[in-house]
Design a protein around this motif. Structure first.
Motif, PDB file in Angstrom:
ATOM      1  N   ARG A   1      -1.187   1.429   9.648  1.00  0.00           N
ATOM      2  CA  ARG A   1      -1.525   0.008   9.663  1.00  0.00           C
ATOM      3  C   ARG A   1      -1.758  -0.500   8.232  1.00  0.00           C
ATOM      4  NH1 ARG A   1      -4.708  -4.131   9.730  1.00  0.00           N
ATOM      5  NH2 ARG A   1      -6.225  -2.992   8.480  1.00  0.00           N
ATOM      6  N   LEU A   2      -2.415   0.310   7.418  1.00  0.00           N
ATOM      7  CA  LEU A   2      -2.667  -0.088   6.033  1.00  0.00           C
ATOM      8  C   LEU A   2      -1.381  -0.346   5.274  1.00  0.00           C
ATOM      9  CD1 LEU A   2      -5.600   2.147   4.792  1.00  0.00           C
ATOM     10  CD2 LEU A   2      -5.496  -0.340   4.780  1.00  0.00           C
ATOM     11  N   MET A   3      -0.350   0.402   5.645  1.00  0.00           N
ATOM     12  CA  MET A   3       0.938   0.232   4.962  1.00  0.00           C
ATOM     13  C   MET A   3       1.654  -1.025   5.444  1.00  0.00           C
ATOM     14  SD  MET A   3       2.033   3.426   3.422  1.00  0.00           S
ATOM     15  CE  MET A   3       3.689   2.895   3.606  1.00  0.00           C
ATOM     16  N   GLY A   4       1.142  -1.628   6.476  1.00  0.00           N
ATOM     17  CA  GLY A   4       1.757  -2.849   6.967  1.00  0.00           C
ATOM     18  C   GLY A   4       2.684  -2.628   8.138  1.00  0.00           C
ATOM     19  N   ALA A   5       2.568  -1.497   8.792  1.00  0.00           N
ATOM     20  CA  ALA A   5       3.380  -1.247   9.987  1.00  0.00           C
ATOM     21  C   ALA A   5       2.436  -1.001  11.162  1.00  0.00           C
ATOM     22  CB  ALA A   5       4.277  -0.035   9.770  1.00  0.00           C
TER      23      ALA A   5
ATOM     24  N   LEU B   1       4.502   8.198   6.724  1.00  0.00           N
ATOM     25  CA  LEU B   1       4.241   7.127   5.759  1.00  0.00           C
ATOM     26  C   LEU B   1       5.410   6.979   4.784  1.00  0.00           C
ATOM     27  CD1 LEU B   1       0.436   7.535   4.901  1.00  0.00           C
ATOM     28  CD2 LEU B   1       1.521   6.135   6.625  1.00  0.00           C
TER      29      LEU B   1
ATOM     30  N   ILE C   1       8.197   5.219   6.502  1.00  0.00           N
ATOM     31  CA  ILE C   1       7.965   3.780   6.653  1.00  0.00           C
ATOM     32  C   ILE C   1       8.408   3.034   5.389  1.00  0.00           C
ATOM     33  CG2 ILE C   1       6.141   2.034   6.755  1.00  0.00           C
ATOM     34  CD1 ILE C   1       4.727   3.905   8.765  1.00  0.00           C
ATOM     35  N   VAL C   2       8.063   3.609   4.231  1.00  0.00           N
ATOM     36  CA  VAL C   2       8.477   2.984   2.971  1.00  0.00           C
ATOM     37  C   VAL C   2       9.994   3.013   2.846  1.00  0.00           C
ATOM     38  CG1 VAL C   2       8.356   3.125   0.470  1.00  0.00           C
ATOM     39  CG2 VAL C   2       6.337   3.644   1.829  1.00  0.00           C
TER      40      VAL C   2
ATOM     41  N   ALA D   1      -2.794   4.844   1.096  1.00  0.00           N
ATOM     42  CA  ALA D   1      -3.188   4.668   2.499  1.00  0.00           C
ATOM     43  C   ALA D   1      -3.974   5.882   2.979  1.00  0.00           C
ATOM     44  CB  ALA D   1      -1.954   4.457   3.369  1.00  0.00           C
ATOM     45  N   MET D   2      -3.481   7.073   2.636  1.00  0.00           N
ATOM     46  CA  MET D   2      -4.144   8.302   3.089  1.00  0.00           C
ATOM     47  C   MET D   2      -5.544   8.409   2.482  1.00  0.00           C
ATOM     48  SD  MET D   2      -1.345  11.306   3.460  1.00  0.00           S
ATOM     49  CE  MET D   2      -0.260  10.943   2.131  1.00  0.00           C
TER      50      MET D   2
ATOM     51  N   ARG E   1       1.768 -11.312  13.791  1.00  0.00           N
ATOM     52  CA  ARG E   1       1.557  -9.986  14.356  1.00  0.00           C
ATOM     53  C   ARG E   1       0.491 -10.007  15.430  1.00  0.00           C
ATOM     54  NH1 ARG E   1       1.885  -5.273  11.279  1.00  0.00           N
ATOM     55  NH2 ARG E   1      -0.325  -5.073  11.497  1.00  0.00           N
TER      56      ARG E   1
ATOM     57  N   THR F   1      -1.963  -6.564   6.939  1.00  0.00           N
ATOM     58  CA  THR F   1      -1.167  -5.802   5.980  1.00  0.00           C
ATOM     59  C   THR F   1       0.318  -6.047   6.225  1.00  0.00           C
ATOM     60  OG1 THR F   1      -1.316  -3.941   7.497  1.00  0.00           O
ATOM     61  CG2 THR F   1      -2.792  -3.900   5.600  1.00  0.00           C
ATOM     62  N   ALA F   2       1.101  -5.858   5.181  1.00  0.00           N
ATOM     63  CA  ALA F   2       2.555  -5.942   5.316  1.00  0.00           C
ATOM     64  C   ALA F   2       3.176  -4.955   4.340  1.00  0.00           C
ATOM     65  CB  ALA F   2       3.047  -7.347   5.033  1.00  0.00           C
ATOM     66  N   LEU F   3       4.395  -4.513   4.671  1.00  0.00           N
ATOM     67  CA  LEU F   3       5.039  -3.493   3.850  1.00  0.00           C
ATOM     68  C   LEU F   3       5.425  -4.032   2.472  1.00  0.00           C
ATOM     69  CD1 LEU F   3       5.973  -0.531   4.090  1.00  0.00           C
ATOM     70  CD2 LEU F   3       8.236  -1.414   4.662  1.00  0.00           C
TER      71      LEU F   3
ATOM     72  N   MET G   1       1.425  12.965   8.799  1.00  0.00           N
ATOM     73  CA  MET G   1       1.003  11.710   8.205  1.00  0.00           C
ATOM     74  C   MET G   1       1.840  11.384   6.979  1.00  0.00           C
ATOM     75  SD  MET G   1      -2.669  10.339   6.791  1.00  0.00           S
ATOM     76  CE  MET G   1      -3.796  10.915   7.984  1.00  0.00           C
ATOM     77  N   GLU G   2       1.978  12.373   6.085  1.00  0.00           N
ATOM     78  CA  GLU G   2       2.766  12.141   4.872  1.00  0.00           C
ATOM     79  C   GLU G   2       4.184  11.719   5.194  1.00  0.00           C
ATOM     80  OE1 GLU G   2       2.551  15.453   2.158  1.00  0.00           O
ATOM     81  OE2 GLU G   2       0.361  15.402   2.299  1.00  0.00           O
TER      82      GLU G   2
ATOM     83  N   VAL H   1      -7.938   6.000   4.165  1.00  0.00           N
ATOM     84  CA  VAL H   1      -8.322   6.466   5.497  1.00  0.00           C
ATOM     85  C   VAL H   1      -9.335   7.608   5.390  1.00  0.00           C
ATOM     86  CG1 VAL H   1      -7.481   7.652   7.556  1.00  0.00           C
ATOM     87  CG2 VAL H   1      -6.232   5.708   6.654  1.00  0.00           C
TER      88      VAL H   1
ATOM     89  N   VAL I   1       0.861  -1.185   0.000  1.00  0.00           N
ATOM     90  CA  VAL I   1       0.000   0.000   0.000  1.00  0.00           C
ATOM     91  C   VAL I   1       0.899   1.238   0.000  1.00  0.00           C
ATOM     92  CG1 VAL I   1      -1.781   1.292   1.223  1.00  0.00           C
ATOM     93  CG2 VAL I   1      -1.818  -1.200   1.269  1.00  0.00           C
TER      94      VAL I   1
ATOM     95  N   GLU J   1      11.744   0.919   5.561  1.00  0.00           N
ATOM     96  CA  GLU J   1      11.139  -0.396   5.742  1.00  0.00           C
ATOM     97  C   GLU J   1      10.821  -0.641   7.209  1.00  0.00           C
ATOM     98  OE1 GLU J   1      13.163  -3.553   3.817  1.00  0.00           O
ATOM     99  OE2 GLU J   1      12.653  -2.708   1.855  1.00  0.00           O
ATOM    100  N   ALA J   2      10.131   0.297   7.808  1.00  0.00           N
ATOM    101  CA  ALA J   2       9.866   0.228   9.237  1.00  0.00           C
ATOM    102  C   ALA J   2       8.679  -0.681   9.535  1.00  0.00           C
ATOM    103  CB  ALA J   2       9.591   1.614   9.775  1.00  0.00           C
ATOM    104  N   LEU J   3       8.780  -1.373  10.672  1.00  0.00           N
ATOM    105  CA  LEU J   3       7.667  -2.203  11.145  1.00  0.00           C
ATOM    106  C   LEU J   3       6.827  -1.434  12.143  1.00  0.00           C
ATOM    107  CD1 LEU J   3       9.468  -5.605  11.705  1.00  0.00           C
ATOM    108  CD2 LEU J   3       7.430  -5.262  10.301  1.00  0.00           C
TER     109      LEU J   3
ATOM    110  N   ALA K   1      -4.328   4.533  11.453  1.00  0.00           N
ATOM    111  CA  ALA K   1      -5.000   3.643  10.506  1.00  0.00           C
ATOM    112  C   ALA K   1      -4.220   3.544   9.199  1.00  0.00           C
ATOM    113  CB  ALA K   1      -6.415   4.131  10.244  1.00  0.00           C
ATOM    114  N   ALA K   2      -3.714   4.691   8.735  1.00  0.00           N
ATOM    115  CA  ALA K   2      -2.938   4.685   7.488  1.00  0.00           C
ATOM    116  C   ALA K   2      -1.647   3.892   7.664  1.00  0.00           C
ATOM    117  CB  ALA K   2      -2.629   6.115   7.065  1.00  0.00           C
TER     118      ALA K   2
END
Lengths: 125, 287
Positions: free
Chosen positions: B234-238, B197, B200-201, A93-94, A125, A108-110, B193-194, A97, A88, B204-206, B231-232
């Motif tokens: 989490r959507l990214m997988g972290a 996110l 994280i990309v 993601a934004m 998880r 979800t996963a990166l 937020m931006e 939301v 995502v 590669e943060a968890l 929430a965002a």
């Protein structure tokens, strides 16, 4: 017919006991229905344990795309396959939301690596 | 009548004839009015600036026709005034000094016009009116560019502050932290937020820790933003951990009736870090 469908729609790859499906921007309604058909078919045929939905090639989302991802995940889970959404993008993601679609029921996963780790159970998880 | 076709010709003649005297008197007027700030500009710089402006005005007047600040003839004068104003902004001069720099030219101009038209009072009034118009417009132009330059500085600083106010630091492999200081408005919350996110990309943060120790107050809007960000993430997988929640903020959140079900919260950055280590399967051991 299915051959033709596979060319046009999203490819489904088998990776061990897992399936990987990649979703792109250009899927239309018809292709989505067809994808749902094929994915559920494949899960039950291969007795897949996990499904990875890769959305890293999705640049734009709307409620339709959000619902589609959620639906794919739910169908897979009903067929007893653990489902992970990967890739995502921040913008996606934004948007999700803001649309109020937090996909709370989906894991979800990166990236693909992490998703495979989750599915292998080495890092639950 | 020649004056109709070129209303500027008399003015330029006076200026050309008394150029050096006008320049000297202008400089004197500048020091009398306290516009010359020797700590900002050296005598020499002021002299050079004044001389080049005066020459440019003279050139502009030589161009035929009537006075129009928008015409091409006046471009060099405007460019000069712009540069001078910008320098004054950079060195901390005030708008008053910047404008009066040009307005003080009136006194020597009027003085010399008076000498040339001693007996012809009507011509004198006409010429004074004309030069007054020119100098006033130049003054207003100076004021405008000064303000524009100042606005540009403010915008630049705002952008810098935005960048500074949302730093993302990597605390550990797979853990990023974002210490927030100051009030969170909607714009900043969006930036937060931006940035988180993107981080994280990139890393590669968890786990992403948002530390709100430095946030003085949390209202419904801020809480809403934090929930959205979580929430965002989490959507990214972290996973998102919010730390630094003071007892008072905990009370406020409950009183506001804000539900934060999916968000992991911790009192201090320390315990958030502990939680993060635990989640990615690390233990900290003393030696």
């Amino acid at each position: 017919m299915s051959r033709h469908g596979a060319d046009r729609g999203a490819p489904i790859l088998a990776l061990g006991r897992n399936l990987v499906v990649s979703i792109r921007d250009d899927l239309d309604d018809q292709a989505i229905v067809e994808l749902q058909d094929r994915l559920t078919e494949e899960i039950s045929r291969r007795r897949a344990e996990g499904v990875i939905i890769d959305v890293s090639r999705l640049d734009v989302v709307d409620t339709f795309a959000g619902r589609m991802i959620g639906a794919l995940a739910k169908m897979s889970r009903i067929l007893d396959a653990r489902t992970v959404v990967v890739g995502v993008r921040p913008a996606v993601a934004m948007t999700l939301v803001e649309l109020g679609m937090t996909l709370g029921e989906v894991e979800t996963a990166l990236n693909l690596d992490r998703a495979l780790e989750i599915l292998a159970g080495s890092k639950s998880r | 009548m020649t004056e109709e076709s070129n209303e500027l010709s008399t003015l330029v003649a006076v200026l050309r004839a008394d150029y050096d005297a006008i320049l000297d008197e202008w400089l004197a007027a500048q020091s009398d009015e306290g516009v010359r700030r020797t700590e900002l500009f050296s005598e020499r710089e002021i002299r050079d600036q004044s001389r080049s402006v005066l020459s440019a005005i003279q050139d502009a007047l030589t161009g035929n026709g009537e006075f129009r600040l928008e015409s091409e003839d006046w471009e060099p004068v405007k460019d000069l005034l712009k540069t001078i104003s910008q320098e004054r902004v950079d060195r901390g001069g005030t708008i008053e000094e910047s404008t009066r720099f040009i307005l003080t030219l009136k006194q020597p101009m009027f003085e010399h016009l008076k000498r040339h038209f001693r007996s012809r009072i009507e011509d004198l009034l006409d010429e004074i009116w004309l030069s007054s118009r020119i100098i006033d417009q130049l003054g207003m132009y100076t004021m405008r560019v000064f303000l524009e330059e100042r606005d540009a500085v403010i915008r630049r600083q705002q952008a810098e502050m935005m960048d500074l106010s949302t730093p993302v630091v990597q605390v550990w492999d797979g853990i990023v932290a974002l210490p927030l200081i100051g009030t969170l408005d909607s714009e900043r919350a969006q930036m937060v937020m931006e940035n988180v996110l993107e981080a994280i990309v990139e890393r590669e943060a968890l786990i992403a820790i948002i530390d709100i120790t430095g946030v003085p107050a949390v209202d419904t809007l801020v809480a809403q933003h934090l929930i959205k960000t979580a929430a965002a993430i989490r959507l990214m997988g972290a996973e998102c951990v919010i730390s630094g929640i003071s007892p008072r903020i905990a009370q406020t959140i409950v009183h506001l009736g804000v539900d934060m079900p999916e968000v992991v919260t911790r009192g201090s950055l320390e315990s958030a870090l502990q939680y993060a280590f635990q989640t990615i399967g690390l233990t900290v051991r003393g030696k």
